[in-house]
Design an enzyme around this catalytic site. Structure first.
Site, short mmCIF file in Angstrom:
data_model
loop_
_atom_site.label_atom_id
_atom_site.label_comp_id
_atom_site.label_asym_id
_atom_site.label_seq_id
_atom_site.Cartn_x
_atom_site.Cartn_y
_atom_site.Cartn_z
CE LYS A 81 -3.53 2.31 2.35
NZ LYS A 81 -5.19 2.00 3.86
CB SER A 154 -8.06 4.14 2.69
OG SER A 154 -7.45 3.35 3.67
CB SER A 178 -9.19 0.97 5.26
OG SER A 178 -9.67 2.59 5.42
#
Length: 466
Positions: A81, A154, A178
């Site tokens: 990420k 997210s 998330s």
């Protein structure tokens, strides 16, 4: 290389490497080819690290040929990420301000993955600052199950890349859901560890006291493998827990027999979509068939706390962005800017009230776990919404808070959860549930998830992309 290769499990790849039936360089090249073929459609990657990944893969080839095995992730392509610091690639955190920022050091999770032999195949897209929406100038990742449906926030790129076979697992982060939302929307298995179980050193914060870092994979076994590599104390992060890290993979075979599963039917069924309720009841029956004892419980009062998630997040986000906000406000997207503006208006008295509510809830939840081992809840109160519906939700704060009903409480309490697919909705999208445990019970969660997946096949379903 066939499409089936891209959906091999991490544990399968590790075994194939050991038997010399596959090489990391072959798998990495095939992954890069698949990214080149499909990612223009899905927008999962911010940066693809092709040349570096192939160098790492060749090193893994050589080590394995010499009988050196670094662990279950050795030679496995993993996505990062884009809030994880990498000294070898930009780390933008979903923002435009930091789009070209190259840190001087790696995040601890990145170093631990690479020390374990994992191949960092690329940096994955995410919402701006890890909040709810992507920056207006960024092309958001698209759900491989259906481009018309929400992909979650997210850790959107992490969910898309893992689900579409563009990596074998990914790092996600979770402040209000998330890891769990993109795992749910993409048919994945994600572990949100206990707060502090995984170091946050070198990870862009959204809200430090709520942020969790964990794995997003295609099975409980794979998530256990990743967690075992990244978890543990870290001298660079004083909030990282000192507790020893168990061998999660070695404990997967314990099964469900004897585990006490708590169910609050009012919490998990009242006002919840019938499709979600039906699938959750089937999941409960499967757990009972495996030998778990089902116990009726009363979940602590949570409504007030959930309503305080956005205010609490706003304060901590405002603190995290002091260096660039409001001095560079024009470079922020509207949603993250609005959150930070709210944070600057919060008073100390308001923050104290949230803190006290958080302490009360956390204590009541800990007391609940004196009588049960795990708690069974959905991940979302509705099937995966369409993008149009999510736009409507965003305009109604009450609906948005309802989406957080089963996620935000466990960020406040720092409780570990495992999220898994449990069925399919009427529009052929994955449905998902969570098991929640007391602090540092990740070994039990992984064991229970693996047992459930041993008698169900929802986690083996793949998006219709070829």
């Amino acid at each position: 290389m066939t499409a089936e290769l891209h959906y091999k499990s991490i544990t399968e790849l590790s075994d194939l490497y050991r038997r010399r039936e596959l090489k990391p360089s072959e798998v990495t090249q095939a992954s890069l080819d698949r990214i080149a073929q499909f990612d223009k459609r899905f927008n999962a990657y911010m940066t693809v690290l092709g040349e570096r990944a192939l160098r790492q893969a060749k090193k893994a080839d050589d080590e394995i040929a010499k009988g050196i095995h670094r662990g279950p992730l050795h030679g496995v392509p993993i996505g990062l990420k884009d809030l994880c610091y990498t000294a070898f690639a930009p780390t933008g955190g979903g923002t435009m301000i930091h789009a070209k920022f190259v840190p001087s050091h790696n995040a601890t999770v990145v170093d631990r993955l690479e020390l374990g032999g994992a191949i960092s195949i690329g940096k994955l897209k995410m919402t701006e600052g890890a909040y709810t929406s992507h920056h207006p100038e960024d092309d958001a990742p698209l759900n491989p199950w259906s481009a018309d449906h929400w992909v979650g926030s997210s850790s959107s790129g992490s969910g898309v890349a893992t689900s579409a076979g563009l990596c074998y697992g990914a790092i996600g982060s979770d402040t209000g859901g998330s890891i769990r939302f993109p795992s749910a929307t993409c048919g994945l298995t994600g572990i949100k560890p206990t707060w502090g179980r995984v170091s946050r050193y070198g990870v862009f914060p959204l809200a430090d006291s709520l942020d969790h870092v964990g794995p997003m994979c295609r099975s409980a076994a794979d998530a256990a493998a990743m967690l075992g590599v990244i978890a543990g104390a870290d001298p660079n992060d004083p909030t990282a827990l000192q507790a020893p890290v168990p061998n999660y993979l070695a404990q997967l075979g314990g099964g469900m027999r004897g585990l006490r599963i708590g169910v609050d039917r009012s919490y998990t069924q009242d006002g919840i979509d019938p499709q979600v309720v039906k699938a959750l009841i089937e999941a409960e029956r499967a757990l009972a068939a495996l030998g778990a004892g089902i116990r009726e419980v009363r979940f602590p009062a949570y409504e007030k706390l959930v309503s305080q998630w956005i205010p609490m997040c706003s304060v901590e986000t405002a603190e995290a962005h002091l260096a660039t906000y409001p001095s560079r406000k024009s470079e922020y997207g509207p949603d993250l800017a609005q959150l930070i503006d709210q944070g600057h208006t919060m008073t100390g008295v308001e923050i104290a009230a949230i803190h006290h509510e958080r302490l009360k809830f956390t204590g009541a939840l800990a007391a609940l776990f004196e009588d049960i081992d795990l708690l069974l809840v959905p991940t979302m109160p509705v099937p995966i919404p369409t993008l149009t519906k999510m736009g409507e939700y965003g305009a109604d704060p009450n609906v948005l808070l309802n989406i957080l009903r089963f996620t935000a409480p466990f960020d406040f309490s720092g409780s570990p959860t495992i999220t898994m697919p449990m069925g399919m909705s009427s529009d052929a999208m994955p449905l998902s549930f969570q098991l929640v445990g007391p602090h540092l019970s990740e070994h039990v969660l992984a064991r229970a998830g693996h047992a459930y997946q041993s008698i169900t096949d929802w986690h083996t379903r793949r998006p219709p992309i070829g």
